[in-house]
Design a protein around this motif. Structure first.
Motif, PDB file in Angstrom:
ATOM      1  N   PHE A  71       0.837  -1.202   0.000  1.00  0.00           N
ATOM      2  CA  PHE A  71       0.000   0.000   0.000  1.00  0.00           C
ATOM      3  C   PHE A  71       0.871   1.252   0.000  1.00  0.00           C
ATOM      4  O   PHE A  71       0.599   2.232  -0.724  1.00  0.00           O
ATOM      5  N   LEU A  72       1.934   1.246   0.809  1.00  0.00           N
ATOM      6  CA  LEU A  72       2.841   2.396   0.842  1.00  0.00           C
ATOM      7  C   LEU A  72       3.494   2.609  -0.515  1.00  0.00           C
ATOM      8  O   LEU A  72       3.582   3.757  -0.996  1.00  0.00           O
ATOM      9  N   MET A  73       3.941   1.518  -1.130  1.00  0.00           N
ATOM     10  CA  MET A  73       4.570   1.633  -2.446  1.00  0.00           C
ATOM     11  C   MET A  73       3.601   2.187  -3.479  1.00  0.00           C
ATOM     12  O   MET A  73       3.918   3.117  -4.235  1.00  0.00           O
ATOM     13  N   ALA A  74       2.375   1.621  -3.513  1.00  0.00           N
ATOM     14  CA  ALA A  74       1.386   2.097  -4.476  1.00  0.00           C
ATOM     15  C   ALA A  74       0.999   3.543  -4.201  1.00  0.00           C
ATOM     16  O   ALA A  74       0.840   4.353  -5.125  1.00  0.00           O
ATOM     17  N   GLY A  75       0.852   3.874  -2.915  1.00  0.00           N
ATOM     18  CA  GLY A  75       0.475   5.244  -2.565  1.00  0.00           C
ATOM     19  C   GLY A  75       1.513   6.253  -2.986  1.00  0.00           C
ATOM     20  O   GLY A  75       1.185   7.322  -3.529  1.00  0.00           O
ATOM     21  N   MET A  76       2.775   5.943  -2.728  1.00  0.00           N
ATOM     22  CA  MET A  76       3.849   6.858  -3.111  1.00  0.00           C
ATOM     23  C   MET A  76       3.886   7.036  -4.619  1.00  0.00           C
ATOM     24  O   MET A  76       4.111   8.150  -5.133  1.00  0.00           O
ATOM     25  N   LEU A  77       3.673   5.947  -5.357  1.00  0.00           N
ATOM     26  CA  LEU A  77       3.693   6.036  -6.823  1.00  0.00           C
ATOM     27  C   LEU A  77       2.544   6.892  -7.340  1.00  0.00           C
ATOM     28  O   LEU A  77       2.731   7.748  -8.221  1.00  0.00           O
ATOM     29  N   VAL A  78       1.345   6.675  -6.784  1.00  0.00           N
ATOM     30  CA  VAL A  78       0.184   7.456  -7.227  1.00  0.00           C
ATOM     31  C   VAL A  78       0.377   8.936  -6.916  1.00  0.00           C
ATOM     32  O   VAL A  78       0.125   9.811  -7.764  1.00  0.00           O
ATOM     33  N   VAL A  79       0.835   9.232  -5.699  1.00  0.00           N
ATOM     34  CA  VAL A  79       1.019  10.632  -5.312  1.00  0.00           C
ATOM     35  C   VAL A  79       2.113  11.294  -6.144  1.00  0.00           C
ATOM     36  O   VAL A  79       1.977  12.453  -6.589  1.00  0.00           O
ATOM     37  N   MET A  86      -3.240   8.092   1.635  1.00  0.00           N
ATOM     38  CA  MET A  86      -2.044   7.288   1.831  1.00  0.00           C
ATOM     39  C   MET A  86      -1.517   7.449   3.259  1.00  0.00           C
ATOM     40  O   MET A  86      -1.169   6.470   3.936  1.00  0.00           O
ATOM     41  N   ALA A  87      -1.462   8.682   3.728  1.00  0.00           N
ATOM     42  CA  ALA A  87      -0.969   8.925   5.092  1.00  0.00           C
ATOM     43  C   ALA A  87      -1.860   8.234   6.130  1.00  0.00           C
ATOM     44  O   ALA A  87      -1.367   7.615   7.084  1.00  0.00           O
ATOM     45  N   GLY A  88      -3.178   8.331   5.939  1.00  0.00           N
ATOM     46  CA  GLY A  88      -4.090   7.662   6.864  1.00  0.00           C
ATOM     47  C   GLY A  88      -3.940   6.153   6.840  1.00  0.00           C
ATOM     48  O   GLY A  88      -3.989   5.487   7.885  1.00  0.00           O
ATOM     49  N   GLY A  89      -3.750   5.595   5.637  1.00  0.00           N
ATOM     50  CA  GLY A  89      -3.577   4.150   5.520  1.00  0.00           C
ATOM     51  C   GLY A  89      -2.304   3.665   6.187  1.00  0.00           C
ATOM     52  O   GLY A  89      -2.287   2.616   6.844  1.00  0.00           O
ATOM     53  N   VAL A  90      -1.210   4.421   6.040  1.00  0.00           N
ATOM     54  CA  VAL A  90       0.051   4.043   6.683  1.00  0.00           C
ATOM     55  C   VAL A  90      -0.085   4.092   8.203  1.00  0.00           C
ATOM     56  O   VAL A  90       0.371   3.191   8.917  1.00  0.00           O
ATOM     57  N   LEU A  91      -0.732   5.138   8.710  1.00  0.00           N
ATOM     58  CA  LEU A  91      -0.914   5.259  10.158  1.00  0.00           C
ATOM     59  C   LEU A  91      -1.751   4.112  10.710  1.00  0.00           C
ATOM     60  O   LEU A  91      -1.391   3.499  11.736  1.00  0.00           O
ATOM     61  N   SER A  92      -2.875   3.799  10.062  1.00  0.00           N
ATOM     62  CA  SER A  92      -3.724   2.706  10.549  1.00  0.00           C
ATOM     63  C   SER A  92      -3.008   1.370  10.438  1.00  0.00           C
ATOM     64  O   SER A  92      -3.204   0.474  11.276  1.00  0.00           O
ATOM     65  N   PHE A 133      -8.568  -4.646  17.272  1.00  0.00           N
ATOM     66  CA  PHE A 133      -8.145  -5.115  15.956  1.00  0.00           C
ATOM     67  C   PHE A 133      -9.193  -4.777  14.905  1.00  0.00           C
ATOM     68  O   PHE A 133      -8.859  -4.319  13.803  1.00  0.00           O
ATOM     69  N   ALA A 134     -10.467  -5.008  15.245  1.00  0.00           N
ATOM     70  CA  ALA A 134     -11.540  -4.741  14.279  1.00  0.00           C
ATOM     71  C   ALA A 134     -11.554  -3.279  13.861  1.00  0.00           C
ATOM     72  O   ALA A 134     -11.720  -2.955  12.677  1.00  0.00           O
ATOM     73  N   ILE A 135     -11.384  -2.378  14.825  1.00  0.00           N
ATOM     74  CA  ILE A 135     -11.410  -0.943  14.499  1.00  0.00           C
ATOM     75  C   ILE A 135     -10.275  -0.601  13.544  1.00  0.00           C
ATOM     76  O   ILE A 135     -10.478   0.044  12.507  1.00  0.00           O
ATOM     77  N   SER A 136      -9.054  -1.042  13.880  1.00  0.00           N
ATOM     78  CA  SER A 136      -7.906  -0.718  13.020  1.00  0.00           C
ATOM     79  C   SER A 136      -8.019  -1.390  11.659  1.00  0.00           C
ATOM     80  O   SER A 136      -7.649  -0.805  10.635  1.00  0.00           O
ATOM     81  N   TYR A 137      -8.552  -2.607  11.634  1.00  0.00           N
ATOM     82  CA  TYR A 137      -8.655  -3.348  10.372  1.00  0.00           C
ATOM     83  C   TYR A 137      -9.682  -2.709   9.451  1.00  0.00           C
ATOM     84  O   TYR A 137      -9.432  -2.521   8.253  1.00  0.00           O
ATOM     85  N   VAL A 138     -10.846  -2.378   9.985  1.00  0.00           N
ATOM     86  CA  VAL A 138     -11.899  -1.787   9.164  1.00  0.00           C
ATOM     87  C   VAL A 138     -11.524  -0.371   8.737  1.00  0.00           C
ATOM     88  O   VAL A 138     -11.826   0.050   7.614  1.00  0.00           O
ATOM     89  N   VAL A 139     -10.862   0.375   9.618  1.00  0.00           N
ATOM     90  CA  VAL A 139     -10.414   1.721   9.237  1.00  0.00           C
ATOM     91  C   VAL A 139      -9.462   1.647   8.046  1.00  0.00           C
ATOM     92  O   VAL A 139      -9.577   2.425   7.078  1.00  0.00           O
ATOM     93  N   PHE A 140      -8.501   0.712   8.087  1.00  0.00           N
ATOM     94  CA  PHE A 140      -7.594   0.564   6.949  1.00  0.00           C
ATOM     95  C   PHE A 140      -8.363   0.166   5.694  1.00  0.00           C
ATOM     96  O   PHE A 140      -8.071   0.654   4.590  1.00  0.00           O
ATOM     97  N   ALA A 141      -9.350  -0.739   5.852  1.00  0.00           N
ATOM     98  CA  ALA A 141     -10.130  -1.168   4.690  1.00  0.00           C
ATOM     99  C   ALA A 141     -10.894   0.001   4.074  1.00  0.00           C
ATOM    100  O   ALA A 141     -10.991   0.120   2.840  1.00  0.00           O
ATOM    101  N   ILE A 142     -11.451   0.860   4.930  1.00  0.00           N
ATOM    102  CA  ILE A 142     -12.158   2.040   4.419  1.00  0.00           C
ATOM    103  C   ILE A 142     -11.206   2.936   3.628  1.00  0.00           C
ATOM    104  O   ILE A 142     -11.504   3.389   2.517  1.00  0.00           O
ATOM    105  N   ILE A 143     -10.033   3.195   4.209  1.00  0.00           N
ATOM    106  CA  ILE A 143      -9.054   4.045   3.549  1.00  0.00           C
ATOM    107  C   ILE A 143      -8.588   3.421   2.239  1.00  0.00           C
ATOM    108  O   ILE A 143      -8.463   4.114   1.211  1.00  0.00           O
ATOM    109  N   LEU A 144      -8.338   2.109   2.255  1.00  0.00           N
ATOM    110  CA  LEU A 144      -7.921   1.431   1.024  1.00  0.00           C
ATOM    111  C   LEU A 144      -8.981   1.546  -0.053  1.00  0.00           C
ATOM    112  O   LEU A 144      -8.672   1.834  -1.224  1.00  0.00           O
ATOM    113  N   GLY A 145     -10.252   1.282   0.330  1.00  0.00           N
ATOM    114  CA  GLY A 145     -11.320   1.376  -0.657  1.00  0.00           C
ATOM    115  C   GLY A 145     -11.434   2.762  -1.258  1.00  0.00           C
ATOM    116  O   GLY A 145     -11.593   2.927  -2.480  1.00  0.00           O
ATOM    117  N   LEU A 146     -11.332   3.780  -0.415  1.00  0.00           N
ATOM    118  CA  LEU A 146     -11.406   5.161  -0.919  1.00  0.00           C
ATOM    119  C   LEU A 146     -10.182   5.509  -1.759  1.00  0.00           C
ATOM    120  O   LEU A 146     -10.295   6.220  -2.777  1.00  0.00           O
TER     121      LEU A 146
END
Length: 400
Positions: free
Chosen positions: A35-43, A55-61, A93-106
């Motif tokens: 995700f970090l690699m793809a995010g850096m490339l897109v940005v 990308m920043a939110g996804g890395v943090l989560s 775990f559920a909170i962090s996992y779903v938060v990352f999934a939301i960020i990834l989907g967006l």
């Protein structure tokens, strides 16, 4: 099976299923790096501020999730996860996992809205890989799995559906189909694994329980005592109370084994009333029981516990319309070694029990200071083994 279907799981089964989440540590690290690699490339290629924020939110989560997984695994390896701890771990775990999934989907949806077609392929691969990993790694906690799949896949599907190119629309339909099939498969896997795990724990519990009284048997007594020795209790003293009932055999011989069994169950119930915290009550067989008293301060505290056991077990039992009074003798020993051995402590307590029984027979109505009660502690007089309200059974009235 009905408990599994309704979502209610035995504690041991629930803890094991939650612990399965720790197996996602390596996939989580890999997904985070991708995700970090793809995010850096897109940005870098688009300079899109929305993609940068996501990308920043996804890395943090991801960092939070990785921390939870590794700290949870360490607690698991130390045997420090019970049902309450598992609930907290799963929730975090559920909170962090779903938060990352939301960020990834967006993030994927945003990338697919950008004009660079090459990035669309990268984003599609990223979300498909995530969905496959989520379905495989979190299937045993289906609420987490289903929620993360929906929020990660549906935003890209929505974006693709509104594209004019038929290839994008076909891709959206394919993603939706994979999502539906994946959720169906993970739910089936969960039901199968949960039932299998519950059965395994059920059989294991039966092997560690006395079938008549429900108390721990010798196997569970040994296992729980060993856990006490590895969980920091060696800084505290532990006492062993070894007890048996006085003249129990006449109960079976004259009143029948069903009454004898009922009496043993009643005795077990009274022993449960005396245990607290990490104390253990176990039946070794016949009319022999053991109580492990933990966090002991001194010998007087142990002697007081032994007196309470003898006194309370000598109270009348109302069974099958009869009132039965039967005495009990208790011998105890106090752990004074750095690494106690259960068998050695049981032998010491059994020796003290034999002395106590001999002492009570020689002085049935007087307090004594024998080894079974420690120096300077005089046990209360305990009634002899008596069965009352049974005409014709006067021969059963015996001193202890």
């Amino acid at each position: 099976m009905s408990a599994i279907a309704s979502g209610r799981l035995p504690d041991a089964t629930y803890v094991e299923l939650v612990s399965s989440l720790f197996a996602t540590r390596v996939p989580t690290v890999i997904m985070s790096l991708l995700f970090l690699m793809a995010g850096m490339l897109v940005v870098e290629r688009t300079q899109d501020p929305v993609a940068a924020i996501l990308m920043a939110g996804g890395v943090l989560s991801s960092l939070v999730r990785i921390t939870l997984l590794f700290s949870g695994r360490m607690r698991h390896d130390a045997g420090a996860i019970d049902h309450a701890a598992a609930v907290v771990i799963e929730r975090r775990f559920a909170i962090s996992y779903v938060v990352f999934a939301i960020i990834l989907g967006l993030f994927v949806a945003r990338t697919m809205q950008l004009p660079d077609a090459a990035l669309h392929t990268l984003a599609g691969i990223l979300v498909v890989g995530y969905a496959a990993g989520a379905a495989a790694g979190t299937a045993l906690r289906p609420r987490i799995a289903v929620a993360s799949l929906l929020v990660a896949v549906l935003p890209p599907v929505a974006v693709l559906l509104f594209q004019s190119d038929p290839a994008y629309i076909a891709s959206a339909i394919a993603l939706a189909g994979f999502l539906a099939g994946g959720m169906r498969s993970l739910l089936r896997r969960y039901r199968t694994e949960a039932m299998s795990t519950a059965k395994r724990h059920g059989f294991a519990a039966l092997a560690r329980r006395d079938h008549l009284t429900g108390l721990a048997n010798r196997l569970e007594l040994a296992e729980r005592f060993d856990r006490l020795c590895t969980e920091g209790f060696r800084t505290k003293r532990v006492a062993i109370h070894y007890l048996d009932l006085d003249d129990f055999k006449p109960v079976n011989d004259r009143l029948g084994h069903p009454t004898g069994d009922a009496l043993l169950r009643a005795v077990a119930g009274r022993l449960r009333d005396h245990i607290r915290g990490d104390d253990i009550a176990a039946r070794l067989g016949g009319d022999e029981f053991v109580v492990v008293q933990t966090a002991v301060r001194d010998e007087e505290e142990v002697a007081a516990m032994a007196r309470r056991l003898e006194r309370d077990l000598a109270e009348p039992y109302a069974l099958d319309g009869r009132e039965i009074v039967i005495g009990a003798s208790v011998g105890w020993c106090l752990d004074d070694t750095a690494e106690p051995l259960l068998d050695a402590l049981l032998q010491q307590a059994d020796d003290a029990l034999r002395l106590r029984k001999a002492e009570r027979k020689s002085q049935p109505a007087e307090g004594t200071t024998g080894p079974g009660f420690g120096p300077g502690s005089a046990p209360a007089s305990i009634p002899g083994s008596t069965i009352v309200s049974l005409p014709g059974y006067d021969w059963l009235r015996q001193s202890a």
